[in-house]
Each structure stands twice: as structure tokens, then as C-alpha cells.
Design a protein around this motif. Sequence first.
Motif, PDB file in Angstrom:
ATOM      1  N   THR A 159      25.856 109.209  -0.880  1.00 22.00           N
ATOM      2  CA  THR A 159      24.121 108.908  -2.000  1.00 22.00           C
ATOM      3  C   THR A 159      23.762 110.175  -2.453  1.00 22.00           C
ATOM      4  O   THR A 159      24.224 111.968  -2.268  1.00 22.00           O
ATOM      5  CB  THR A 159      23.289 108.401  -0.899  1.00 22.00           C
ATOM      6  OG1 THR A 159      22.638 109.408  -0.049  1.00 22.00           O
ATOM      7  CG2 THR A 159      23.950 107.225  -0.683  1.00 22.00           C
ATOM      8  N   GLN A 160      23.259 109.958  -3.388  1.00 29.46           N
ATOM      9  CA  GLN A 160      22.138 111.516  -4.194  1.00 29.46           C
ATOM     10  C   GLN A 160      22.224 113.115  -4.219  1.00 29.46           C
ATOM     11  O   GLN A 160      21.942 113.659  -4.027  1.00 29.46           O
ATOM     12  CB  GLN A 160      20.975 110.718  -4.983  1.00 29.46           C
ATOM     13  CG  GLN A 160      20.760 111.334  -6.020  1.00 29.46           C
ATOM     14  CD  GLN A 160      21.950 111.689  -7.190  1.00 29.46           C
ATOM     15  OE1 GLN A 160      22.927 111.216  -7.883  1.00 29.46           O
ATOM     16  NE2 GLN A 160      22.147 113.457  -7.763  1.00 29.46           N
ATOM     17  N   PRO A 161      20.930 112.963  -2.264  1.00 30.48           N
ATOM     18  CA  PRO A 161      20.966 113.654  -2.036  1.00 30.48           C
ATOM     19  C   PRO A 161      21.822 114.843  -1.668  1.00 30.48           C
ATOM     20  O   PRO A 161      21.369 115.579  -1.298  1.00 30.48           O
ATOM     21  CB  PRO A 161      20.069 112.648  -0.554  1.00 30.48           C
ATOM     22  CG  PRO A 161      19.830 111.766  -0.714  1.00 30.48           C
ATOM     23  CD  PRO A 161      20.286 111.021  -2.143  1.00 30.48           C
ATOM     24  N   LEU A 162      23.408 114.018  -1.397  1.00 33.34           N
ATOM     25  CA  LEU A 162      24.185 115.404  -1.514  1.00 33.34           C
ATOM     26  C   LEU A 162      25.091 114.924  -1.761  1.00 33.34           C
ATOM     27  O   LEU A 162      25.285 116.045  -2.247  1.00 33.34           O
ATOM     28  CB  LEU A 162      24.980 115.045  -0.239  1.00 33.34           C
ATOM     29  CG  LEU A 162      25.158 114.365   1.398  1.00 33.34           C
ATOM     30  CD1 LEU A 162      25.643 113.678   2.199  1.00 33.34           C
ATOM     31  CD2 LEU A 162      24.846 115.696   2.173  1.00 33.34           C
ATOM     32  N   VAL A 163      25.448 114.481  -3.329  1.00 30.73           N
ATOM     33  CA  VAL A 163      25.938 115.022  -4.275  1.00 30.73           C
ATOM     34  C   VAL A 163      25.714 116.586  -4.941  1.00 30.73           C
ATOM     35  O   VAL A 163      24.516 116.508  -5.339  1.00 30.73           O
ATOM     36  CB  VAL A 163      26.146 113.606  -5.426  1.00 30.73           C
ATOM     37  CG1 VAL A 163      26.369 114.308  -6.420  1.00 30.73           C
ATOM     38  CG2 VAL A 163      26.641 112.526  -4.852  1.00 30.73           C
ATOM     39  N   ARG A 168      29.564 123.211   2.979  1.00 30.99           N
ATOM     40  CA  ARG A 168      28.612 124.543   3.833  1.00 30.99           C
ATOM     41  C   ARG A 168      27.383 124.236   3.801  1.00 30.99           C
ATOM     42  O   ARG A 168      26.433 124.312   4.751  1.00 30.99           O
ATOM     43  CB  ARG A 168      28.997 126.249   2.983  1.00 30.99           C
ATOM     44  CG  ARG A 168      28.654 126.735   4.171  1.00 30.99           C
ATOM     45  CD  ARG A 168      28.563 128.072   3.300  1.00 30.99           C
ATOM     46  NE  ARG A 168      30.525 128.365   4.077  1.00 30.99           N
ATOM     47  CZ  ARG A 168      31.482 128.326   3.197  1.00 30.99           C
ATOM     48  NH1 ARG A 168      31.283 128.076   1.855  1.00 30.99           N
ATOM     49  NH2 ARG A 168      31.960 128.735   4.056  1.00 30.99           N
ATOM     50  N   GLU A 169      26.827 123.514   2.944  1.00 28.88           N
ATOM     51  CA  GLU A 169      25.451 123.765   1.999  1.00 28.88           C
ATOM     52  C   GLU A 169      24.273 122.544   3.527  1.00 28.88           C
ATOM     53  O   GLU A 169      23.297 122.528   3.071  1.00 28.88           O
ATOM     54  CB  GLU A 169      24.884 123.775   0.456  1.00 28.88           C
ATOM     55  CG  GLU A 169      25.822 124.846   0.124  1.00 28.88           C
ATOM     56  CD  GLU A 169      25.337 124.653  -1.504  1.00 28.88           C
ATOM     57  OE1 GLU A 169      25.793 125.667  -2.543  1.00 28.88           O
ATOM     58  OE2 GLU A 169      25.880 123.073  -1.673  1.00 28.88           O
ATOM     59  N   ALA A 170      25.492 121.210   3.169  1.00 30.79           N
ATOM     60  CA  ALA A 170      25.220 120.370   3.457  1.00 30.79           C
ATOM     61  C   ALA A 170      24.655 120.481   5.326  1.00 30.79           C
ATOM     62  O   ALA A 170      24.188 119.820   5.803  1.00 30.79           O
ATOM     63  CB  ALA A 170      26.097 118.933   3.541  1.00 30.79           C
ATOM     64  N   ASP A 171      25.396 121.342   5.935  1.00 26.39           N
ATOM     65  CA  ASP A 171      25.238 121.560   6.950  1.00 26.39           C
ATOM     66  C   ASP A 171      24.892 120.454   8.149  1.00 26.39           C
ATOM     67  O   ASP A 171      24.083 120.405   9.159  1.00 26.39           O
ATOM     68  CB  ASP A 171      24.318 122.404   7.318  1.00 26.39           C
ATOM     69  CG  ASP A 171      23.930 124.153   8.533  1.00 26.39           C
ATOM     70  OD1 ASP A 171      25.464 123.849   9.107  1.00 26.39           O
ATOM     71  OD2 ASP A 171      23.499 123.607   8.464  1.00 26.39           O
ATOM     72  N   PRO A 194      38.321 122.244   2.832  1.00 20.25           N
ATOM     73  CA  PRO A 194      37.380 123.859   2.254  1.00 20.25           C
ATOM     74  C   PRO A 194      35.860 123.223   2.386  1.00 20.25           C
ATOM     75  O   PRO A 194      35.816 122.509   2.367  1.00 20.25           O
ATOM     76  CB  PRO A 194      37.547 124.879   1.270  1.00 20.25           C
ATOM     77  CG  PRO A 194      38.119 123.438   0.208  1.00 20.25           C
ATOM     78  CD  PRO A 194      38.643 122.341   0.956  1.00 20.25           C
ATOM     79  N   ALA A 195      35.310 124.603   3.412  1.00 16.48           N
ATOM     80  CA  ALA A 195      34.005 124.267   3.394  1.00 16.48           C
ATOM     81  C   ALA A 195      32.580 124.262   2.219  1.00 16.48           C
ATOM     82  O   ALA A 195      31.878 124.018   1.634  1.00 16.48           O
ATOM     83  CB  ALA A 195      33.660 125.433   3.967  1.00 16.48           C
ATOM     84  N   ASN A 196      33.696 124.970   1.333  1.00 15.74           N
ATOM     85  CA  ASN A 196      32.858 125.196  -0.301  1.00 15.74           C
ATOM     86  C   ASN A 196      32.986 123.750  -1.010  1.00 15.74           C
ATOM     87  O   ASN A 196      33.658 124.033  -2.408  1.00 15.74           O
ATOM     88  CB  ASN A 196      33.369 125.864  -1.331  1.00 15.74           C
ATOM     89  CG  ASN A 196      35.229 126.272  -1.354  1.00 15.74           C
ATOM     90  OD1 ASN A 196      35.771 125.202  -0.977  1.00 15.74           O
ATOM     91  ND2 ASN A 196      35.793 127.185  -1.843  1.00 15.74           N
ATOM     92  N   TYR A 197      33.956 122.647   0.254  1.00 18.54           N
ATOM     93  CA  TYR A 197      34.143 121.392  -1.352  1.00 18.54           C
ATOM     94  C   TYR A 197      32.538 120.632  -1.772  1.00 18.54           C
ATOM     95  O   TYR A 197      31.924 120.422  -0.631  1.00 18.54           O
ATOM     96  CB  TYR A 197      34.798 120.442  -0.279  1.00 18.54           C
ATOM     97  CG  TYR A 197      35.003 118.939  -0.935  1.00 18.54           C
ATOM     98  CD1 TYR A 197      35.981 118.237  -1.791  1.00 18.54           C
ATOM     99  CD2 TYR A 197      34.388 117.987  -0.644  1.00 18.54           C
ATOM    100  CE1 TYR A 197      36.416 117.447  -2.066  1.00 18.54           C
ATOM    101  CE2 TYR A 197      34.186 116.249  -1.113  1.00 18.54           C
ATOM    102  CZ  TYR A 197      35.576 116.548  -2.573  1.00 18.54           C
ATOM    103  OH  TYR A 197      35.215 114.924  -2.944  1.00 18.54           O
TER     104      TYR A 197
END
Length: 222
Positions: A159-163, A168-171, A194-197
Amino acid sequence: MKKKGSSASFGVIGLGRFGSALVECLAKSEKEVIAIDKDESRVKEARKYTDFAMVVGALDQESLEEVGIQNCDTVVICIGEQTDVSILTTMTVLKLNVPNVIAKANSLIHGEVLKQLGARVVYPERDMAIRVGKGLIHNSFLDSVTMEGDVEIRWIQVTQPLVGSTIREADLRGKYNLNIIAIEHNHRTDVDFPANYRFQAGDVVCVIGQTTNVERFEKDIQ
């Protein structure tokens, strides 16, 4: 039970297998639930999950008003086996101006009558069979799997909070102790990413972890 509009509240009438499971699910998601049945043993079981579980013999307007059904935002009538009682109860709940009325049906004819009254209709067994069938056809059978130790694998819509965030940032591992094991995008499932997806609108992530952590993550991104 809070008055209508203060927070989402639910009523479940009929505590068979479907109704009981629904009460447990809603209560574990911290929703306010009124649970009603004429069977005292079923009501006693429901009291493990909600303080508003009550024995009600006659499902007439006076009895339903007495327990506060009219204050619910959504009421689900789970009396599919007794068609006449189901129809009359649905009529009564609609008369009480409950905004969202859902009724369980055990046949298409039963369902059509309930629809004509103004209720949304669910066919638990039929709907599950269709869901399983589609999953088998499209090779996407698993929506969630619960394993021993209260561990769950669940597909969750991004959902929007993750888009726009990267993995890595979502952690998810640090914040929720969850691991992402697959990502679905445009009907393609990847297990090597990858972690930067960067999450995109329409993505679905498959996570594994303790059920409480999975539910906390899903609630936080709603």
C-alpha cells in the motif's frame, strides 16, 4: 459498545463454525464485536474473544435493539442453515438502519432473496471452492499458511506507505522480525531480489514470521 461512527464496530449473529471464526478474527484485530447466538455454549466460547457475547433466543427487533445491534457499522448474519430465520433476521437488521449488512447464504435462491432485501451475500463454501480453483489454475494457491509455533506465511498487498521505499528502507526484519521471501509484480513472482528493490504500486509481498508480527505489519500499512 460505542455508538455508531466513533469507531468501526461489528455484530455477528449466529455462532456456528463460520460465525465463531469471524468473531475470533475480528476480535484479534482489536475490533469491537457483538456476538449473538441462542446456544449458551457457543456464546461462552465467544466470550474468550469479546465481552459483548450474549445469549439471545428470539431475534426480533426488540431483542436486537436491547443488545445494541443498531449501533454497529457492520452486521453479519451467519444463519445460512435456517433459511426462514436468516431472512427474517436480515430484514430486522436492515430495518434498524445498520449501514452494512452481510448475510450468509446456503444456496443461490436463498442468496437472491437476501440480495433483494438489500444485504450483501456471502456463500462461504462456494466462494472458498472458487478461490481454491482459481488458485490451482493460476498456480497461486497460497494466500496464507499457518505453521506450528504460530508462524505464518502471508501474501500482503503493498500500500501507499511502502510505495517508493526500498526493501532496506522498509526494514521489515528490524521493525517486525519478518522476512520477505517473494515479491509479485505484474503477475510475475520473484524470489531473488536485491535489498535496493523499490516497492511499486500493485506489488504483493510474501512474508514469513510470527502471526502477531505479520498482523502488526499488515495493520501498520493499511
